[in-house]
Scaffold this motif. Structure first.
Motif, PDB file in Angstrom:
ATOM      1  N   GLU A 181     -10.642  -3.937   3.064  1.00 53.70           N
ATOM      2  CA  GLU A 181      -9.407  -3.705   2.298  1.00 53.70           C
ATOM      3  C   GLU A 181      -8.818  -2.340   2.629  1.00 53.70           C
ATOM      4  O   GLU A 181      -7.599  -2.179   2.727  1.00 53.70           O
ATOM      5  CB  GLU A 181      -9.704  -3.818   0.803  1.00 53.70           C
ATOM      6  N   THR A 182      -9.717  -1.358   2.823  1.00 53.05           N
ATOM      7  CA  THR A 182      -9.266  -0.029   3.209  1.00 53.05           C
ATOM      8  C   THR A 182      -8.544  -0.082   4.551  1.00 53.05           C
ATOM      9  O   THR A 182      -7.452   0.484   4.711  1.00 53.05           O
ATOM     10  CB  THR A 182     -10.463   0.932   3.309  1.00 53.05           C
ATOM     11  N   SER A 183      -9.158  -0.762   5.508  1.00 52.45           N
ATOM     12  CA  SER A 183      -8.542  -0.886   6.831  1.00 52.45           C
ATOM     13  C   SER A 183      -7.202  -1.594   6.739  1.00 52.45           C
ATOM     14  O   SER A 183      -6.243  -1.229   7.434  1.00 52.45           O
ATOM     15  CB  SER A 183      -9.480  -1.639   7.774  1.00 52.45           C
ATOM     16  N   SER A 184      -7.133  -2.622   5.873  1.00 53.58           N
ATOM     17  CA  SER A 184      -5.876  -3.354   5.718  1.00 53.58           C
ATOM     18  C   SER A 184      -4.777  -2.447   5.172  1.00 53.58           C
ATOM     19  O   SER A 184      -3.638  -2.473   5.652  1.00 53.58           O
ATOM     20  CB  SER A 184      -6.096  -4.553   4.793  1.00 53.58           C
ATOM     21  N   ILE A 185      -5.123  -1.636   4.174  1.00 52.23           N
ATOM     22  CA  ILE A 185      -4.134  -0.717   3.595  1.00 52.23           C
ATOM     23  C   ILE A 185      -3.692   0.311   4.630  1.00 52.23           C
ATOM     24  O   ILE A 185      -2.506   0.583   4.796  1.00 52.23           O
ATOM     25  CB  ILE A 185      -4.720  -0.028   2.348  1.00 52.23           C
ATOM     26  N   LEU A 186      -4.671   0.890   5.326  1.00 51.79           N
ATOM     27  CA  LEU A 186      -4.363   1.956   6.267  1.00 51.79           C
ATOM     28  C   LEU A 186      -3.554   1.472   7.457  1.00 51.79           C
ATOM     29  O   LEU A 186      -2.846   2.260   8.093  1.00 51.79           O
ATOM     30  CB  LEU A 186      -5.661   2.614   6.751  1.00 51.79           C
ATOM     31  N   SER A 187      -3.672   0.186   7.781  1.00 50.93           N
ATOM     32  CA  SER A 187      -2.931  -0.346   8.927  1.00 50.93           C
ATOM     33  C   SER A 187      -1.637  -1.039   8.522  1.00 50.93           C
ATOM     34  O   SER A 187      -0.914  -1.543   9.382  1.00 50.93           O
ATOM     35  CB  SER A 187      -3.814  -1.343   9.701  1.00 50.93           C
ATOM     36  N   SER A 188      -1.333  -1.065   7.217  1.00 48.98           N
ATOM     37  CA  SER A 188      -0.176  -1.819   6.742  1.00 48.98           C
ATOM     38  C   SER A 188       1.134  -1.073   6.913  1.00 48.98           C
ATOM     39  O   SER A 188       2.197  -1.686   6.927  1.00 48.98           O
ATOM     40  CB  SER A 188      -0.359  -2.185   5.263  1.00 48.98           C
ATOM     41  N   SER A 189       1.072   0.249   7.036  1.00 50.74           N
ATOM     42  CA  SER A 189       2.312   1.029   7.093  1.00 50.74           C
ATOM     43  C   SER A 189       2.063   2.324   7.839  1.00 50.74           C
ATOM     44  O   SER A 189       0.947   2.852   7.853  1.00 50.74           O
ATOM     45  CB  SER A 189       2.814   1.321   5.679  1.00 50.74           C
ATOM     46  N   LEU A 190       3.123   2.825   8.474  1.00 51.71           N
ATOM     47  CA  LEU A 190       3.045   4.122   9.142  1.00 51.71           C
ATOM     48  C   LEU A 190       3.593   5.235   8.258  1.00 51.71           C
ATOM     49  O   LEU A 190       3.710   6.377   8.695  1.00 51.71           O
ATOM     50  CB  LEU A 190       3.810   4.063  10.465  1.00 51.71           C
ATOM     51  N   ASP A 191       3.941   4.897   7.011  1.00 55.12           N
ATOM     52  CA  ASP A 191       4.315   5.902   6.019  1.00 55.12           C
ATOM     53  C   ASP A 191       3.026   6.376   5.354  1.00 55.12           C
ATOM     54  O   ASP A 191       2.546   5.775   4.401  1.00 55.12           O
ATOM     55  CB  ASP A 191       5.267   5.291   4.992  1.00 55.12           C
ATOM     56  N   PHE A 192       2.425   7.462   5.884  1.00 54.89           N
ATOM     57  CA  PHE A 192       1.081   7.802   5.438  1.00 54.89           C
ATOM     58  C   PHE A 192       1.044   8.287   3.997  1.00 54.89           C
ATOM     59  O   PHE A 192       0.023   8.167   3.324  1.00 54.89           O
ATOM     60  CB  PHE A 192       0.427   8.809   6.402  1.00 54.89           C
ATOM     61  N   ALA A 193       2.133   8.820   3.461  1.00 57.32           N
ATOM     62  CA  ALA A 193       2.132   9.246   2.057  1.00 57.32           C
ATOM     63  C   ALA A 193       1.972   8.031   1.140  1.00 57.32           C
ATOM     64  O   ALA A 193       1.142   8.028   0.218  1.00 57.32           O
ATOM     65  CB  ALA A 193       3.425   9.994   1.737  1.00 57.32           C
ATOM     66  N   GLN A 194       2.741   6.976   1.421  1.00 61.39           N
ATOM     67  CA  GLN A 194       2.628   5.744   0.641  1.00 61.39           C
ATOM     68  C   GLN A 194       1.270   5.080   0.850  1.00 61.39           C
ATOM     69  O   GLN A 194       0.635   4.601  -0.087  1.00 61.39           O
ATOM     70  CB  GLN A 194       3.749   4.789   1.045  1.00 61.39           C
ATOM     71  N   THR A 195       0.798   5.097   2.109  1.00 59.27           N
ATOM     72  CA  THR A 195      -0.484   4.479   2.426  1.00 59.27           C
ATOM     73  C   THR A 195      -1.623   5.197   1.711  1.00 59.27           C
ATOM     74  O   THR A 195      -2.524   4.558   1.152  1.00 59.27           O
ATOM     75  CB  THR A 195      -0.712   4.506   3.950  1.00 59.27           C
ATOM     76  N   LEU A 196      -1.614   6.514   1.728  1.00 63.70           N
ATOM     77  CA  LEU A 196      -2.696   7.271   1.091  1.00 63.70           C
ATOM     78  C   LEU A 196      -2.657   7.105  -0.427  1.00 63.70           C
ATOM     79  O   LEU A 196      -3.709   7.118  -1.083  1.00 63.70           O
ATOM     80  CB  LEU A 196      -2.591   8.747   1.472  1.00 63.70           C
ATOM     81  N   GLU A 197      -1.476   6.935  -0.986  1.00 60.11           N
ATOM     82  CA  GLU A 197      -1.386   6.679  -2.422  1.00 60.11           C
ATOM     83  C   GLU A 197      -2.054   5.342  -2.764  1.00 60.11           C
ATOM     84  O   GLU A 197      -2.812   5.237  -3.738  1.00 60.11           O
ATOM     85  CB  GLU A 197       0.072   6.673  -2.866  1.00 60.11           C
ATOM     86  N   GLN A 198      -1.813   4.319  -1.941  1.00 59.23           N
ATOM     87  CA  GLN A 198      -2.474   3.025  -2.150  1.00 59.23           C
ATOM     88  C   GLN A 198      -3.981   3.147  -1.962  1.00 59.23           C
ATOM     89  O   GLN A 198      -4.763   2.525  -2.686  1.00 59.23           O
ATOM     90  CB  GLN A 198      -1.905   1.995  -1.174  1.00 59.23           C
ATOM     91  N   LEU A 199      -4.398   3.960  -0.984  1.00 54.58           N
ATOM     92  CA  LEU A 199      -5.830   4.130  -0.720  1.00 54.58           C
ATOM     93  C   LEU A 199      -6.530   4.777  -1.908  1.00 54.58           C
ATOM     94  O   LEU A 199      -7.592   4.313  -2.345  1.00 54.58           O
ATOM     95  CB  LEU A 199      -6.027   4.982   0.535  1.00 54.58           C
ATOM     96  N   THR A 200      -5.959   5.832  -2.456  1.00 55.79           N
ATOM     97  CA  THR A 200      -6.600   6.504  -3.598  1.00 55.79           C
ATOM     98  C   THR A 200      -6.658   5.590  -4.818  1.00 55.79           C
ATOM     99  O   THR A 200      -7.649   5.595  -5.553  1.00 55.79           O
ATOM    100  CB  THR A 200      -5.836   7.798  -3.956  1.00 55.79           C
ATOM    101  N   LYS A 201      -5.632   4.761  -5.000  1.00 59.77           N
ATOM    102  CA  LYS A 201      -5.647   3.831  -6.131  1.00 59.77           C
ATOM    103  C   LYS A 201      -6.688   2.738  -5.938  1.00 59.77           C
ATOM    104  O   LYS A 201      -7.177   2.177  -6.926  1.00 59.77           O
ATOM    105  CB  LYS A 201      -4.260   3.209  -6.314  1.00 59.77           C
ATOM    106  N   LEU A 202      -7.018   2.431  -4.689  1.00 63.26           N
ATOM    107  CA  LEU A 202      -8.087   1.467  -4.422  1.00 63.26           C
ATOM    108  C   LEU A 202      -9.453   2.090  -4.669  1.00 63.26           C
ATOM    109  O   LEU A 202     -10.333   1.479  -5.303  1.00 63.26           O
ATOM    110  CB  LEU A 202      -7.992   0.968  -2.977  1.00 63.26           C
ATOM    111  N   LEU A 203      -9.659   3.314  -4.190  1.00 62.51           N
ATOM    112  CA  LEU A 203     -10.979   3.942  -4.256  1.00 62.51           C
ATOM    113  C   LEU A 203     -11.321   4.417  -5.663  1.00 62.51           C
ATOM    114  O   LEU A 203     -12.501   4.427  -6.038  1.00 62.51           O
ATOM    115  CB  LEU A 203     -11.049   5.120  -3.275  1.00 62.51           C
ATOM    116  N   ALA A 204     -10.320   4.836  -6.443  1.00 59.11           N
ATOM    117  CA  ALA A 204     -10.623   5.406  -7.756  1.00 59.11           C
ATOM    118  C   ALA A 204     -11.346   4.417  -8.672  1.00 59.11           C
ATOM    119  O   ALA A 204     -12.372   4.767  -9.239  1.00 59.11           O
ATOM    120  CB  ALA A 204      -9.356   5.929  -8.408  1.00 59.11           C
ATOM    121  N   PRO A 205     -10.912   3.181  -8.814  1.00 60.57           N
ATOM    122  CA  PRO A 205     -11.705   2.281  -9.658  1.00 60.57           C
ATOM    123  C   PRO A 205     -12.883   1.637  -8.924  1.00 60.57           C
ATOM    124  O   PRO A 205     -13.855   1.238  -9.543  1.00 60.57           O
ATOM    125  CB  PRO A 205     -10.692   1.215 -10.079  1.00 60.57           C
ATOM    126  N   THR A 206     -12.784   1.539  -7.590  1.00 56.83           N
ATOM    127  CA  THR A 206     -13.795   0.778  -6.845  1.00 56.83           C
ATOM    128  C   THR A 206     -15.022   1.600  -6.518  1.00 56.83           C
ATOM    129  O   THR A 206     -16.158   1.150  -6.711  1.00 56.83           O
ATOM    130  CB  THR A 206     -13.189   0.228  -5.539  1.00 56.83           C
TER     131      THR A 206
END
Length: 877
Positions: free
Chosen positions: A332-357
């Motif tokens: 899922e992390t790889s999917s998020i990181l490869s979904s967009s080249l807007d790294f600010a938006q991508t990193l925001e999605q990544l932190t929201k994934l990791l915080a509860p998981t």
């Protein structure tokens, strides 16, 4: 091999020649035999001898010996069916062999009729005994697995397994020998017999015996602890029950030990009335069965170990679940990181994934160009923590060398903290804002991982747990966080590279636009001056001088256009305006474009192009550009007075256009890359012809955009060259678009007011004079402010604006000029060096009615002004 195809081939061979039939029969891997209506053998191939054991001489003329007694009636019935014009395909049955007993076979049979009227049965037989044996063994092992899985008592399970094994191995007798309690001897505990109740002599004899270590077959297996197999019981001198075995017809047998945990439990014996074929010796099977039964015995007798194994299995399952969860998180992390080249938006999605998981809180900080950490994304399980982290973001992460995150940046090593709040307190003063912040959140465990690409530090990934949740971070979490950081670093680097590429592309677009503007601007007053010379002095005065200037101006304009066209093609921004066209209309336009060059070099041009009948779909101007570039290339690289041939022909549904010259030719090494950008000949003469080396590259790209192809050939230096263009033709019913005619240079029918705005004073003054001579009332302004002042009193009906003006660009000036005349029509025409698609779009959005690219022919400008004036609504009273 398809048996039915083989039967058909054999039947055909019988009617053809005996030699052909014998060749097929000898090569056939299946038993092939021919029988008459009474079942007597008329033909018997070598494969039949190998499978059944009887030689040809032993069976010819005799009733088929491989038919078991109990199947003769069935055989005769089937044979009669064959002679009634029926057939048998793939039937499975049993047949006798000379030395191996009965075997399982699959057979095919057909009726054959010879030319003399004789009828025979042609039969093919495949020995499937081994396949069936392997299938039975697999079935047997599955059956044992089922029995052992359902059983709870050892003795009962072993007895049931004994019967199943006998059935599976086609054995008529089976016996289970177990160690008798209190003795060191094996006694019969269970049996499987060919006689109900075990009344056969062999079973009765076995029931009276006991075997010590090394005695008889069971004792030998006990002693050696491995399976034992006897292919012929009547030849085994050490087999004590041989007379009884012979009496009941037993011929082969074997036994295997039953063990668990290295301890001997008993022996299982198996006997059958037919010998085991040599390839079916069941030693491996017996060994496998012994292991199965031993494992079962061990499972039942050691319940404690079984329970321990169960707990271990549960632990392994839990670990597998954790591992699966980690893999899902990585995926899922790889999917998020490869979904967009807007790294600010991508990193925001990544932190929201990791915080509860993975953790209770997560943040990502990026190292700035100044070498400072800047937090760009954060998330937490608790909304209050999220608000606190967002409020503290303005302070960023402290940059002190003793700060944990700073240590990670300096050492480039990940860290796992079991008490992050204490770690911060030990490194920073108690009243430090970051210390107060961490204490307020009551952070517990933390993982800090550097985001690295090679040796380059990109940032830090931080994960933390809150004390009140009781959650911890383990070494496994640390490893997982490191893997996630590696992927995040790649994504961030890719995003940064993408941003740089976009910036470079944007700068390139700006440069190309400026280049086109700056190169085209000087050409505009030159072209206008030429038109003024012609208008003032007529077409005769200074004609030769004007033609030289015109040719050089057009050459310069083509170079600029080619350069910008190549740039648009490489970025995929060139659009084609397709329409049905007659080839001659394109060729004639190309000839007009290169005519001055051909005339200047005194070349002879031979044209063989039909004026009708060759229709295609394409962009009129781009295809003319293709052929003018090819002709121009031929003209420039052919010495003065050369010969150039242009021809076109139909080849099926394809158009083939050929440009050939007797010029300098192309060397083989250069021919391989002749269509690459900026490629030119290396000789001095070629360099003297000028050009940028982009004309042929543009030809190739434009032809391919039209779905065609272009090729070049040459016999070498001094041998001339040939270029061939292939394009798809339209059918004859397609009507070509009318040929475009160059607009005539006509005086305006009415003296319209026209405001001309250009910061190039010479260009503005020359065009003002030319338009005045052609019937317009013209006022010129050289900057936007002067244009706005002039417009207030002059009240123009038309305005020609350059777009690259100082202080205020032409787009804004156009809007302002319209605002000065509310309710009054004002035709706006852009005359500029900016000619990219974006420039055209911006001028349309700004309200311009036409967009012309410098230098423009005066006739084209006049026709555009006339069209715009005609489209203007009447003025309000």
């Amino acid at each position: 091999m398809d048996p039915q195809a083989l039967i058909d081939a054999t039947r055909g061979a019988l009617s053809y020649s005996r030699e052909t039939f014998n060749a097929i029969a000898s090569a056939c891997p299946l038993a092939l035999m021919i029988l008459d209506a009474r079942g007597r053998v008329q033909f018997w191939n070598s494969a039949a001898e190998r499978i059944f054991g009887w030689s040809k001489n032993e069976v010819l003329g005799r009733f088929l010996p491989s038919i078991p007694e109990d199947r003769r009636e069935e055989f005769i019935t089937n044979l009669q069916r064959i002679f009634e014009h029926r057939e048998i395909r793939g039937v499975e049955t049993k047949r006798l062999t000379r030395d191996r007993g009965p075997i399982e076979v699959q057979l095919w049979a057909n009726l054959i009729e010879l030319p003399d009227g004789q009828k025979f049965c042609l039969t093919l037989i495949s020995d499937v005994s081994q396949l069936r044996r392997l299938a039975r063994q697999n079935t047997l092992q599955l059956e044992l697995s089922r029995l052992l899985a359902d059983a709870t008592v050892l003795d009962t399970a072993l007895s049931e397994c004994l019967h199943a094994i006998c059935r599976g191995m086609d054995c008529q007798v089976g016996q289970l020998w177990m160690l008798e309690p209190g003795t060191q001897a094996l006694r019969l505990q269970a049996f499987h017999s060919i006689s109900p109740g075990g009344e056969d002599a062999f079973t009765r004899r076995s029931a009276t015996l006991s075997f010590r270590l090394g005695e008889g077959l069971p004792g030998q297996v006990w002693q050696n602890r491995r399976p034992f197999f006897m292919a012929e019981l009547n030849q085994a001198g050490t087999f004590l029950r041989q007379p009884e075995a012979v009496e009941v017809g037993l011929r082969a047998g074997g036994a295997f030990p039953i063990e668990f945990g290295g301890q001997f439990v008993g022996v299982m014996e198996f006997f059958r009335t037919a010998p085991f074929p040599e390839e079916e010796a069941p030693c491996e099977l017996l060994e496998s069965l012994g292991r199965q039964l031993g494992q079962f015995a061990e499972r039942l007798r050691h319940s404690a170990e079984r329970e321990q194994a169960r707990r271990a299995a549960e632990a392994a399952a839990e670990e597998a679940q954790r591992q699966a969860a980690r893999l899902r998180l990585l995926a899922e992390t790889s999917s998020i990181l490869s979904s967009s080249l807007d790294f600010a938006q991508t990193l925001e999605q990544l932190t929201k994934l990791l915080a509860p998981t993975l953790a209770d809180a997560c943040s990502v900080s990026i190292l700035t160009v100044e070498g400072k950490l800047e937090r760009v994304a954060e998330a937490a399980l608790d909304d209050e923590v999220v608000r606190a982290m967002a409020a503290f973001r303005a302070a960023r992460a402290p940059q002190e060398a003793t700060h944990p995150m700073a240590e990670v940046v300096q050492t480039k090593q990940a860290r796992l903290f079991k008490d992050y709040a204490s770690a911060v307190t030990q490194r920073l003063p108690a009243d430090h804002p970051y210390t107060v912040f961490i204490r307020s959140l009551r952070l517990h465990h933390a993982i800090l991982v550097p985001l690295m690409r090679g040796e380059r530090m990109i940032g830090v990934l931080a994960l933390a747990t809150l004390a009140h949740t009781g959650r911890t971070l383990t070494e496994e979490d640390f490893t997982l966080a490191t893997a996630i950081a590696e992927r995040a670093a790649v994504a961030i680097e890719n995003a940064q590279l993408h941003e740089r590429a976009l910036e470079a592309d944007r700068r390139k677009d700006e440069f190309l636009a400026m280049l086109g503007h700056e190169l085209r601007n000087p050409l505009a007053p030159i072209r206008t001056a030429l038109e003024l010379m012609r208008l003032r002095a007529g077409d005769v005065a200074f004609r030769r001088e004007r033609q030289v200037i015109e040719r050089q101006t057009e050459h310069m304009q083509r170079l600029v256009n080619d350069l910008l066209d190549v740039a648009r093609i490489t970025r995929g921004k060139l659009q084609l305006n397709r329409e049905p066209l007659e080839l001659w209309s394109i060729i004639s336009r190309a000839l007009e474009m290169v005519g001055p060059l051909l005339e200047a070099k005194r070349h002879t041009l031979h044209v063989e192009v039909p004026k009708s009948g060759l229709r295609l779909s394409g962009d009129r101007h781009r295809l003319a550009q293709v052929f003018s570039n090819l002709l121009s290339n031929a003209a420039r690289y052919t010495d003065t007075g050369g010969r150039i041939e242009l021809s076109a022909e139909r080849q099926g549904d394809t158009l083939r256009v050929r440009v050939r010259d007797n010029g300098r030719g192309i060397e083989p090494a250069l021919l391989l890359r002749i269509f690459d950008l900026f490629v030119q000949g290396t000789d001095t003469a070629a360099r003297q012809e000028g050009g940028l080396g982009i004309g042929l590259a543009l030809v190739k790209n434009l032809v391919e955009l039209h779905g065609g192809e272009v090729s070049a050939s040459s016999l070498g230096a001094g041998q001339g060259s040939e270029f061939v263009v292939r394009l798809a033709l339209l059918d004859a019913s397609s009507r070509p678009a009318p040929r475009e005619e160059a607009p005539e240079l006509r005086r305006s029918e009415r003296r319209a007011k026209l405001l001309l705005v250009d910061d190039n004073r010479e260009a503005a003054e020359a065009l003002t004079e030319a338009l005045s001579l052609l019937g317009y009332e013209v006022r010129a302004a050289f900057d936007p402010a002067e244009a706005l002042r002039e417009a207030q009193g002059f009240a123009p009906e038309l305005a020609i604006c350059d777009l690259g003006l100082p202080v205020m660009d032409g787009y804004e000036l156009g809007r302002r000029l319209k605002q000065l005349r509310p309710g009054q029509p004002l035709g706006l025409v852009a005359l500029t060096g900016y000619g990219q698609e974006e420039d055209h779009s911006r001028s349309r959005e700004a309200g311009f009615h036409a967009h012309l690219v410098k230098p423009v022919e005066l006739s084209t400008l006049l026709s555009t002004l006339s069209r715009v004036l005609g489209e203007m609504p009447a003025a309000s009273p």
